[in-house]
Structure formats: C-alpha cells, structure tokens
Design a protein around this motif. Structure first.
Motif, PDB file in Angstrom:
ATOM      1  N   HIS A   6      36.998  14.545  79.883  1.00  0.00           N
ATOM      2  CA  HIS A   6      35.981  14.501  78.825  1.00  0.00           C
ATOM      3  C   HIS A   6      36.384  15.358  77.621  1.00  0.00           C
ATOM      4  CE1 HIS A   6      34.353  18.573  79.451  1.00  0.00           C
ATOM      5  NE2 HIS A   6      34.595  18.352  80.755  1.00  0.00           N
ATOM      6  N   GLN A   7      37.408  16.207  77.770  1.00  0.00           N
ATOM      7  CA  GLN A   7      37.881  17.023  76.663  1.00  0.00           C
ATOM      8  C   GLN A   7      38.898  16.303  75.778  1.00  0.00           C
ATOM      9  OE1 GLN A   7      38.897  20.433  79.584  1.00  0.00           O
ATOM     10  NE2 GLN A   7      38.389  21.509  77.674  1.00  0.00           N
ATOM     11  N   ASP A   9      40.368  13.444  73.270  1.00  0.00           N
ATOM     12  CA  ASP A   9      40.062  12.479  72.216  1.00  0.00           C
ATOM     13  C   ASP A   9      41.232  11.491  72.157  1.00  0.00           C
ATOM     14  OD1 ASP A   9      39.689  11.030  69.885  1.00  0.00           O
ATOM     15  OD2 ASP A   9      38.835  12.731  68.786  1.00  0.00           O
ATOM     16  N   CYS A  44      41.550  19.426  68.123  1.00  0.00           N
ATOM     17  CA  CYS A  44      40.799  18.605  67.177  1.00  0.00           C
ATOM     18  C   CYS A  44      40.240  19.515  66.078  1.00  0.00           C
ATOM     19  CB  CYS A  44      39.646  17.883  67.877  1.00  0.00           C
ATOM     20  SG  CYS A  44      40.179  16.528  68.918  1.00  0.00           S
ATOM     21  N   GLN A  47      36.236  19.050  66.088  1.00  0.00           N
ATOM     22  CA  GLN A  47      35.452  19.150  67.323  1.00  0.00           C
ATOM     23  C   GLN A  47      35.993  20.315  68.151  1.00  0.00           C
ATOM     24  OE1 GLN A  47      34.862  15.404  69.409  1.00  0.00           O
ATOM     25  NE2 GLN A  47      35.385  14.236  67.562  1.00  0.00           N
ATOM     26  N   ARG A  50      37.752  20.321  72.038  1.00  0.00           N
ATOM     27  CA  ARG A  50      38.315  19.004  72.364  1.00  0.00           C
ATOM     28  C   ARG A  50      39.761  18.947  71.848  1.00  0.00           C
ATOM     29  NH1 ARG A  50      35.411  14.778  74.049  1.00  0.00           N
ATOM     30  NH2 ARG A  50      36.639  13.265  72.853  1.00  0.00           N
TER      31      ARG A  50
END
Length: 373
Positions: A6-7, A9, A44, A47, A50
């Motif tokens: 989920h981390q 991108d 990122c 974000q 992430r």
C-alpha cells in the motif's frame, strides 16, 4: 528496506507490456528462491510516506499473487524524472518495443514538459526517432494500446500491421485488432490478413474484416507455397545484377589493377564460372526426368492388342509390329525353334534407337529380307 504494497505508487506501470509466459516463470522463480533483486523506488514528492516505483512492477505483481505482504526495495535519492531516465539507461532486460518507447517518451513530454530536442539528447537519439515513436502513441486508439499492455496483442505485431491500417482507417484498425485477439492470430496469420486487406478493394476489405475466420480458414486450405524456389529465383536475379555491375566497373578498374590484382580477379571469375556450370549441370540432369515421356512398353494397351492379333499367325523367331512407321519399339519373342537362352526383350525408352522411327524401319526391312515374318 522492506515496504508494504500500500506504500507503493505504480503510476509508471502502464508503460510496461504484460507477457504472461514470462510472468509465470518469474512467479515460479520467486516462489522457489524468493526475491533476489530489490525493486527501485524514489520518494513521492507530493505524498508523504509513499514511494514511487521506478523498476520492479512485474516482481510486485508476482509477489502479490503469491500472497506476500512486503517487498524488498532500494530508494534512489533523486527526482522522479532523473530516476526514470537512469533506470532506462541501466536496463539490461529484453529490448523494448517501439510502443513501449513511445509510451515513455509521451509521459516525459506531457508530465515534465521535455521538448523533442531534449528527449532526443536524453535518449541519445535523433529528433526524427523521437517524433516517430510519439506518432505511434498518438495514432493508435487507446483501446488497442491497452490490449498491448495486457498482453492480448503483441507489440511487434501491432507496430507492423495495425499501425499502417490506422494511418488509413481507424475503424478498420479497430476491427482488425479485434480479429487478431478473437482468433489468436500468430504473426503469419496476421500478415496474411493484413496483406489481403492492403491489396483488396473497399468491398473486399469490408468482407475480410466482417468474416476474418472464413478468410483464415480459406488460407489454411490453400496449397503450400514454394519458398525455396522463390528464394532461388531471387538469388539468381541478384547474382545476374551483381555480375552486370561488376562488368561495368571492370573497364574503369583495369587501368588501376596491377598483375596480382588481375590474377585474383581472374581466379574469382573462374570460381564463379565453375559454380554456375555446376548449377546448370544439376538443372540439366533433372530436366529429362520431368519432360521426356516414357516409351511404349509391353503393358501399353495398343501393343497388347496388336500382339494378341498376331499371336495366331506367328511362325518365325521374331514379330515386328505391323505399323512400323509409328511404333518405336522392337519386340523379339522366342519361337519354337529357338533355344531356351534366346533373347526376348523390349528396348528401353532411354535407348536412342527406340526414339528413332527411321532406324526401326531399317531394322524391319533387314529382318524381312532374311525371310523372317
């Protein structure tokens, strides 16, 4: 470092073509040996917490399918654009297709505002090369590009056959892509469909794309082509053209050639002449078997009929066919006065005497002069 899925991108994942067979092999390797090479990520900028995946999308998908929770990653301390360009320069996997190159160039142009000249410099290519790759992405419908990403259409097949159709008619391009996917066309079948479409009229094109399965079935029923004969013909035409060009250059080259060079040239010409003579001899050796018809034999219906008519009147040691001017076969039959070892034979069709009617007449006259028959 270990990162959870989920981390991650994965905004650059759409630039990769999915290859199911390679993906299955990768999954089997990861299941057996575990992850050996970490993926590459950068932070990122928009974000916190992430990471943007630069390389390793296929490993991520395989580990997800295997039910893993984390993945090993390496963080590059650089901007997103610099990381993408560096990763591409270091890539040592299979060569990218033209479409994949076009996708990357389009992203760099749209997201980071790179000009064609800057992209050409970054990728060490010409501006024309960059423009052609971008044109591929702009020309092909997005639905077809997505099918390529999903592995339903081959990237090379798409570039070779669908792009030319798209330049002429986008609707026909979409229908042809659908036919390729539905019938799982390989490169040969796709080429047959494309060539028939390219050479056909508007009505023929519509029929081919309306019933591609019928067209492909018809192609399978056609007699096989003879590529070896066609290849030989092309090679001989090229050889003749090269010899003619060499003959034209000979007049200019002779004044510049010394004795050693002239000897070498003569030796090569002699080698070429011997090779051509060998080829001509092989063709001449095969030719008679293809064009000379077999002579009349004892199994010929006419010979059997004529022989049966003369059996009742035969008293001598030999029988000559009554139609001497037309029969090219001399038959000798043993008579009652002949010994067991007497000869009774039919001249083979390859004997030159059997092909000369006048020689048959002379032989017949000589036999009659001796009182036979």
């Amino acid at each position: 470092m270990q990162l959870e899925f989920h981390q991650l991108d994965r905004r650059w994942e759409h630039l990769r073509v999915r290859q199911p067979q390679r993906q299955r092999r990768l999954m089997a390797s990861l299941a057996e040996s575990g992850q050996q090479t970490p993926i590459v990520v950068v932070l990122c900028p928009d974000q916190r917490g992430r990471y943007l995946v630069i390389d390793g999308h296929k490993r991520i998908a395989a580990l997800e399918q295997l039910g893993r929770d984390t993945i090993e990653a390496t963080v590059w301390a650089m901007s997103e654009a610099e990381a993408v360009l560096l990763e591409r320069s270091l890539r040592c996997s299979a060569q990218e297709s033209a479409l994949e190159q076009g996708w990357l160039l389009a992203e760099m142009e749209q997201r980071f505002g790179y000009s064609l000249e800057e992209l050409a410099r970054r990728f060490d290519r010409s501006v024309s090369w960059v423009a052609r790759r971008l044109a591929l992405v702009e020309l092909l419908p997005e639905t077809i590009q997505q099918q390529v990403r999903e592995g339903k259409l081959g990237a090379q097949l798409t570039t070779k056959y669908l792009v030319p159709v798209a330049r002429v008619n986008l609707e026909d391009c979409a229908r042809m892509a659908t036919a390729f996917v539905q019938h799982r066309c390989d490169t040969r079948q796709a080429g047959q469909l494309y060539v028939a479409w390219r050479e056909g009229s508007r009505v023929v094109r519509a029929r081919i794309l309306a019933e591609p399965e019928l067209f492909l079935k018809t192609q399978r029923q056609l007699p096989p082509s003879r590529p070896a004969a066609a290849g030989l013909e092309r090679d001989l035409e090229m050889a003749v053209a090269i010899l003619r060009r060499a003959s034209r250059r000979l007049a200019e080259a002779l004044p510049e050639m010394d004795g050693r060079q002239q000897e070498q040239a003569q030796s090569r010409i002699e080698s070429a002449r011997r090779e051509l003579e060998r080829m001509a001899a092989r063709i001449g050796k095969e030719q008679p078997a293809q064009h000379v018809e077999p002579g009349t034999t004892n199994r010929d219906s006419r010979t059997e009929r004529e022989g049966s008519e003369q059996t009742r009147d035969r008293t001598g040691v030999a029988t000559i066919a009554p139609d001497r001017a037309q029969s090219s076969t001399l038959q000798l039959h043993p008579g009652p006065g002949n010994p067991t070892g007497a000869e009774g034979r039919t001249l083979p069709a390859t004997d030159p005497r059997s092909l000369d009617p006048s020689r048959s007449i002379i032989l017949s006259d000589r036999i009659h002069a001796c009182g036979v028959g």
